[in-house]
Design an enzyme around this catalytic site. Structure first.
Site, mmCIF file in Angstrom:
data_model
loop_
_atom_site.group_PDB
_atom_site.id
_atom_site.type_symbol
_atom_site.label_atom_id
_atom_site.label_comp_id
_atom_site.label_asym_id
_atom_site.label_seq_id
_atom_site.Cartn_x
_atom_site.Cartn_y
_atom_site.Cartn_z
ATOM 1 N N HIS A 174 -22.062 10.730 -22.633
ATOM 2 C CA HIS A 174 -21.484 11.224 -23.898
ATOM 3 C C HIS A 174 -20.126 11.820 -23.593
ATOM 4 C CE1 HIS A 174 -23.202 14.869 -22.216
ATOM 5 N NE2 HIS A 174 -22.677 15.620 -23.161
ATOM 6 N N HIS B 62 -28.042 15.138 -29.252
ATOM 7 C CA HIS B 62 -27.077 16.112 -28.740
ATOM 8 C C HIS B 62 -26.036 16.415 -29.817
ATOM 9 C CE1 HIS B 62 -25.395 18.418 -25.497
ATOM 10 N NE2 HIS B 62 -24.312 17.682 -25.337
ATOM 11 N N ASP C 24 -17.263 18.215 -19.876
ATOM 12 C CA ASP C 24 -17.825 18.530 -18.544
ATOM 13 C C ASP C 24 -18.362 17.285 -17.851
ATOM 14 O OD1 ASP C 24 -19.720 18.927 -20.721
ATOM 15 O OD2 ASP C 24 -21.193 19.595 -19.238
HETATM 16 ZN ZN ZN Z 1 -22.975 18.888 -20.359
HETATM 17 ZN ZN ZN Z 2 -22.961 17.735 -23.633
#
Ligand code: ZN
Ligand code: ZN
Length: 293
Positions: free
Chosen positions: A62, A158, A66
């Site tokens: 995704h 998410h 990060d």
């Molecule tokens: Zn993450």
């Molecule tokens: Zn994430």
């Protein structure tokens, strides 16, 4: 043989020793699949003894930063450090959407610099990334194959980040599932069913120190509470758990044991690794002479 190596066990939280999220799944000697590329992924791959040209492909779960900030470093190193891949695009596989868009435009700001290097050194250039897009499926679907190794994906939960996917690698010796970032959800459970190893993000809300997170409830809504992970692992018949993307990041053996305790309290009795960077597990069900064929 399958070897699953955590190239980064961290999150956006900056903490010593934990690189950004990433998992390397190596099947025998010739298939190396990298999932996500958080900060310092290229360094961790080097420390794991992996030269970048050995990578078969890089998969993105995704578009949270990060999981992606190490990708430009990886693509530039793929080009700059390795004559074997200097003229070859870095193969990236991503769900159709922002992650694929980012990968396609990731090197735009470096074009002038790369052309200067190419002119100066005579190497082919500039670096390029090829992106194979797939529509994030609601039920697990095969999206990539190499040799006899199959990779499937499924949409996970998410939100507001969408699409977000989990991946599964099926090979002769077993299967590995990478949750990506998600709440425990039916899609994740379906793709994890019967997995030999589940590499799973894990969140322990009760262990979060006051002030560490700006909005713990928002995080709880789109991450996997570790007790729910244990319950799902039981239902799905998961062989072993590797917990990573650890929130809060454990800084002592006692804090790591807390993740295991919560999984056990939920009823899961299989092996559990609370990952540090470069931890790995190996899966080998074939005899060496079979694996050689
Ligand atoms: Zn993450
Ligand atoms: Zn994430």
């Amino acid at each position: 043989m399958i070897r699953v190596t955590i190239t980064g066990s961290g999150t956006p939280i900056m903490v010593s020793g934990r690189a950004g999220p990433g998992v390397l799944v190596a099947v025998d000697e010739d298939v190396k699949l990298q999932f996500d590329a958080g900060r310092a992924t290229t360094l961790r791959l080097t420390e794991a003894g992996v030269a970048l040209p050995e990578l078969t492909a890089l998969f993105i779960t995704h578009h949270h930063s990060d999981h992606l900030v190490g990708l430009s470093d990886l693509a530039m190193s793929w080009w700059l450090e390795h004559p074997a891949t200097a003229a070859r695009p870095l193969p990236v596989v991503a769900p159709d959407g922002e992650a694929a868009n980012i990968a396609e435009h990731l090197l735009d700001v470096w074009q002038t610099e790369m052309r200067m290097r190419a002119d100066h050194t005579g190497r082919p250039g500039p670096a390029t990334i090829s992106v194979q897009r797939f529509a994030a499926p609601q039920t697990p679907q095969e999206i990539f194959t190499v040799r006899d190794v199959r990779v499937s994906a499924v949409q996970v939960r998410h939100e507001p980040v969408t699409p977000a996917v989990a991946y599964r690698v099926d090979a002769a010796d077993g299967s590995v599932v990478i949750s990506g970032d998600t709440a425990v959800c039916p899609g994740l459970e379906e793709i994890a069913t019967g997995a030999t190893v589940l590499v799973q993000e894990a969140f322990r809300p009760d262990a979060v120190p006051a002030g560490l997170l700006s909005d713990p409830e928002a995080l709880a809504a789109y991450h996997s509470e570790v007790g729910a992970v244990g319950e799902m692992a039981v239902r799905a018949g998961v062989g072993a758990l590797m917990l990573t993307h650890l929130i809060p990041p454990p800084v002592s053996e006692e804090e790591k044991a807390g993740f295991v305790d919560d999984v056990r309290a939920a009823g899961y009795q299989g092996p559990v690794v609370v990952a540090d960077d470069l931890n790995f597990v190996e899966v080998a069900t074939r005899r060496p002479e079979e694996a050689a064929t």
